[in-house]
Motif scaffolding. Structure first.
Motif, PDB file in Angstrom:
ATOM      1  N   ILE A   1       8.845   3.896   6.842  1.00  0.00           N
ATOM      2  CA  ILE A   1       7.548   4.247   6.349  1.00  0.00           C
ATOM      3  C   ILE A   1       7.349   5.850   5.756  1.00  0.00           C
ATOM      4  N   ILE A   2       7.829   6.682   6.665  1.00  0.00           N
ATOM      5  CA  ILE A   2       7.963   8.124   5.936  1.00  0.00           C
ATOM      6  C   ILE A   2       8.724   8.340   4.892  1.00  0.00           C
ATOM      7  N   TYR A   3       9.932   7.524   4.738  1.00  0.00           N
ATOM      8  CA  TYR A   3      10.670   7.662   3.618  1.00  0.00           C
ATOM      9  C   TYR A   3      10.322   6.937   2.539  1.00  0.00           C
TER      10      TYR A   3
ATOM     11  N   THR B   1      -0.688   8.459  -0.752  1.00  0.00           N
ATOM     12  CA  THR B   1      -1.571   9.299  -0.051  1.00  0.00           C
ATOM     13  C   THR B   1      -1.395   9.135   1.505  1.00  0.00           C
ATOM     14  N   LEU B   2      -1.673  10.428   2.144  1.00  0.00           N
ATOM     15  CA  LEU B   2      -1.227  10.673   3.531  1.00  0.00           C
ATOM     16  C   LEU B   2      -1.958   9.573   4.512  1.00  0.00           C
TER      17      LEU B   2
ATOM     18  N   GLN C   1       8.565   6.723  -3.382  1.00  0.00           N
ATOM     19  CA  GLN C   1       8.159   5.420  -3.831  1.00  0.00           C
ATOM     20  C   GLN C   1       9.007   5.176  -5.046  1.00  0.00           C
ATOM     21  N   THR C   2       8.761   5.978  -5.922  1.00  0.00           N
ATOM     22  CA  THR C   2       9.756   5.832  -7.283  1.00  0.00           C
ATOM     23  C   THR C   2      10.858   5.578  -7.091  1.00  0.00           C
TER      24      THR C   2
ATOM     25  N   SER D   1       0.764  -1.195  -0.032  1.00  0.00           N
ATOM     26  CA  SER D   1      -0.043   0.066  -0.047  1.00  0.00           C
ATOM     27  C   SER D   1       0.666   1.299  -0.300  1.00  0.00           C
ATOM     28  N   LEU D   2       2.224   1.344   0.530  1.00  0.00           N
ATOM     29  CA  LEU D   2       2.763   2.334   0.553  1.00  0.00           C
ATOM     30  C   LEU D   2       3.434   2.540  -0.696  1.00  0.00           C
TER      31      LEU D   2
END
Length: 392
Positions: free
Chosen positions: A143-145, A101-102, A150-151, A95-96
């Protein structure tokens, strides 16, 4: 050897095969829904995009719940299984990468806290709380990173491997802090988890490429190439939806404003068509940016030539007029810079709300176009609202 056999009996059995298929199905469904929601978001007014983001978070939570309930059924009311843990981590981490999305990020951040709280309620010992705290902080950083890069994480193999290792390792130690187990299991879990996520990475990258290609096609079909705002085709599609909303909610005001650039022909004649393009782009981007500041309910379209249309949902003509007047003022304060010259640009505007008597779009559009004509006839740089004239 018994540890090894026990672990693989837990991972590789008919129940685990069923769960693996369900997990793959959930991830495939999440991929499809992510794309559909992304396409829908493009067509929605800004306030509703928040709802779409929340809906993606609900999809993730729903996937977690479905896995849990399935494991409870298959394992006689117990979820103490490494197969279950790996499946949950795959859904959360996927999902990450797939849902940028936030709300989805917050779901991932909340999961270790929910897990720890639930374990304590079930009688787990808080003896290793400090280990849980340290691992949770590291997990939050991972998680925040990922949520912000993502890309980059998907494109770099070593970065992807490191992030999967940190994500899986912190979760393994979080689990160990409330339910200690032989660390031999952790090594095997990490190997299997990273292997599965590597396979998922392959499909996520391919699907992202397809989505980007379709997005480019959508961009070309729905957005004006010169100005970057929505085009005539997108306007025609939007008006169909507007009439549908109005039929179901006739008490909610929907207002249309049409404006064109005053003396636009002079810009082309005196400075050339390239200057005319610069003016068009300047006006479109200025209105698009200022609309965001003035109201969350306005959508800008280039109707054709130097004419633009704004659809205001849940906005009265008077409120639309105030927003446009403010934008008119800032437009005059931000002239076009061309060959060491400052070209002041103004617009004339007509505004009207959708009425119950409007049986089709043409009647509404002609009324708005008539009020635009009155503004131009009245001296330009004006706003005409319904039957009231006003100097900007």
């Amino acid at each position: 050897m018994n540890l090894f056999e026990n672990f693989f009996q837990d991972i590789f059995n008919i129940k685990s095969v069923i769960m693996a298929l369900i997990t793959v199905g959930l991830i495939t469904l999440m991929m499809m829904m992510t794309y559909v929601l992304a396409q829908r978001t493009v067509r929605l007014f800004r306030p509703y995009t928040i709802i779409v983001d929340l809906l993606e978070a609900v999809i993730v939570v729903g996937g977690v719940v479905v896995l849990r309930q399935t494991f409870l059924v298959l394992n006689g009311g117990s979820v103490l299984s490494w197969g279950y843990a790996i499946a949950q981590l795959m859904v959360l981490l996927f999902s990450l990468y797939a849902m940028q999305t936030l709300a989805v990020t917050l779901v991932n951040l909340a999961m270790p806290l929910i897990f720890y709280g639930a374990s304590l309620r079930l009688g787990a010992s808080p003896q290793w709380w400090w280990l849980f705290a340290i691992m949770t902080v590291i997990l939050f950083g991972v998680i925040i990173y990922i949520s912000r890069h993502q890309t980059l994480a998907l494109d770099s193999e070593w970065r992807f491997l490191l992030l999967q290792l940190l994500y899986g390792l912190t979760w393994c130690l979080i689990i160990w802090s409330v339910r200690p187990y032989h660390l031999f299991y952790m090594v095997n879990v990490l190997v299997i988890f990273i292997l599965y996520m590597w396979i998922i990475r392959f499909f996520v990258k391919r699907i992202n490429q397809v989505i980007k290609h379709l997005s480019r096609l959508s961009q070309a079909a729905n957005y004006d190439e010169l100005t970057g705002v929505r085009n005539r085709a997108n306007f025609d599609t939007t008006t169909v939806g507007v009439f549908g909303v109005y039929r179901h909610h006739p008490t909610k005001p929907i207002t249309m404003a049409m404006f064109d650039i005053d003396h636009f022909k002079n810009f082309n004649d005196e400075y050339g068509h390239l200057a005319g393009d610069i003016v068009l782009k300047h006006v479109a981007q200025h209105f698009n940016q200022e609309l965001v500041r003035q109201t969350p309910y306005g959508e800008l379209f280039r109707y054709g030539g130097e004419e633009f249309v704004i659809i205001f949902e849940d906005t009265s003509p008077a409120d639309a007029e105030r927003a446009i007047m403010a934008i008119q003022e800032t437009l005059k304060q931000h002239p076009v810079h061309l060959d060491n010259q400052k070209l002041t640009v103004t617009v004339s505007v007509g505004i009207s709300a959708l009425q119950p008597t409007d049986l089709n779009f043409d009647s509404w559009f002609k009324r708005v176009d008539h009020y635009l004509y009155l503004s131009k006839q009245g001296g330009r740089n004006r706003i005409t609202v319904e039957d009231q004239n006003g100097q900007s």
